[in-house]
Design an enzyme around this catalytic site. Sequence first.
Site, short mmCIF file in Angstrom:
data_model
loop_
_atom_site.label_atom_id
_atom_site.label_comp_id
_atom_site.label_asym_id
_atom_site.label_seq_id
_atom_site.Cartn_x
_atom_site.Cartn_y
_atom_site.Cartn_z
N LYS A 1 0.83 -1.23 0.00
CA LYS A 1 0.00 0.00 0.00
C LYS A 1 0.85 1.26 0.00
CE LYS A 1 -0.57 -0.94 4.79
NZ LYS A 1 -0.48 -2.36 4.76
N LYS B 1 -4.55 3.22 2.23
CA LYS B 1 -5.57 2.33 1.65
C LYS B 1 -6.69 3.13 1.01
CE LYS B 1 -4.58 -1.22 5.07
NZ LYS B 1 -4.94 -1.66 6.42
#
Length: 440
Positions: free
Chosen positions: A117, A217
């Site tokens: 991420k 995210k």
Amino acid sequence: MTLPNSSAIDGSPDRPVRIGLLGCGTVGQAFVRTISGQGETIARASGRRLEIGPILVRDTSKPRDGIDLRQLTTDPQDVLRDPTVDLIVEVMGGVEPTGTYLRQALQAGLPVVTANKQLLSRHGAELLALAQSSGTELRFEASACAGIPVIKVLRESLLAAEIFAVTGIVNGTTNYILSEMSRGGMSYADALAQAQALGYAEADPSEDVGGADAAAKMAILASIAFHTNVHFDDVPFEGIDGLHGEDFDLAKDLGFVIKLLGVARLVDGGISVRVHPALVPESHRLAAVRGADNAVLLESGTVRQIMLVGPGAGGTETASAVLADVLSILGTAQGSFLQNALADAGRPLLSPDQTESAFYVRLRVVDRPGVLARIATVFANSGLSIRSVIQRGEGDGARLVLVTHMGSEARMNAALDAMRDMEEVRGEPVLLRLLAEEGA
Ligand SMILES: NC(=O)c1ccc[n+]([C@@H]2O[C@H](COP(=O)([O-])OP(=O)(O)OC[C@H]3O[C@@H](n4cnc5c(N)ncnc54)[C@H](OP(=O)(O)O)[C@@H]3O)[C@@H](O)[C@H]2O)c1
């Protein structure tokens, strides 16, 4: 252009697909275990056998379950330049040198699956463009919400569903801590210590509790949902480390629970993405997501609401998402429209001042007639209307909690500045946002 490696994946079904692994820690070892444990199922379902080739690590002498030590190397070129490797799986993490390795792999036409991420939320658009220009694929399901297949759902199933909001509990560590604080009246420090003892929180939990992990995210999810590149730096975030136990009690009295939410919305054609603690009505579906689970609520004009709930971390769970990406690559023709997930729709990114919320404000004030009326005037002058008020005596002062209707962040900031200047207000006002039915 000749793409020596990617074309190999389309080769003979009798030949195993050979995977070069970058990293072999929690997720990498679970991935190797899954491939050896589920080899027959994978072969039956996909028509191909998977095989682990060279593995890049930092320290080849570390013990690793089920790994042939001869496969380990500390030289990335042993993986990236190995002509027998068909596909790269990156589970080492970090922005560099990982980004350099993935660029090299993509430029060589190798398909790449990553769980990273940090990298995707900063360089996702550039890496996807590189994959496309090299005629190969980059997949990253595990980079947001680990085991929940949310990216595939957004990228494929809901590609044309006109998503207008993505609201998520996207960090399991903080959700566990907040659940414990709400349930047992535990202090933040005790709940964090318990999360660390149970393995839900890292020894250094700052990325999780400070909100940066959730922001990364949300940048990825918003980019896919709204077809616009949202960079990590575009996502303002607040964590849970500044929350006070008394706000959990007051929120409960008002009919809310406190969650760390990622909120991404289309607002008048622009995009607002933020991460902050929020008051969620007890009756809301997200309020029921407790413990270390993650959840993502997708709202769209066509399918109304879809909520996905499941494990947001864990070696086996994350490895399952990585494997799903590998299998998708095997089953997807090169150059397909699915590589356009980040195609730029040209939507502007809104500043936090332009976004609207309902607010919860907690103040300590002197106990004197007329104070509440003066505070109400501050709200009215800032253009914010009050929905409910709780006032409680506290020693020689009073505690005031005001919940507003929807209003802009700019108006709320003006009201906060005015209250800070009032001699009746003691200390710093505490501000939380609400997840209202019409958005947070
Ligand atoms: N763990 C989870 O639940 C989870 C969930 C979702 C996503 N992810 C993502 O998955 C990725 C991997 O996470 P993880 O928990 O498996 O991490 P980890 O246990 O720390 O493993 C990282 C691996 O990468 C290797 N590595 C790191 N930097 C390296 C470098 N510069 N050169 C060579 N090798 C290097 C390490 O080598 P050594 O073993 O020799 O130190 C180790 O094998 C991260 O991007 C993470 O954000 C993890």
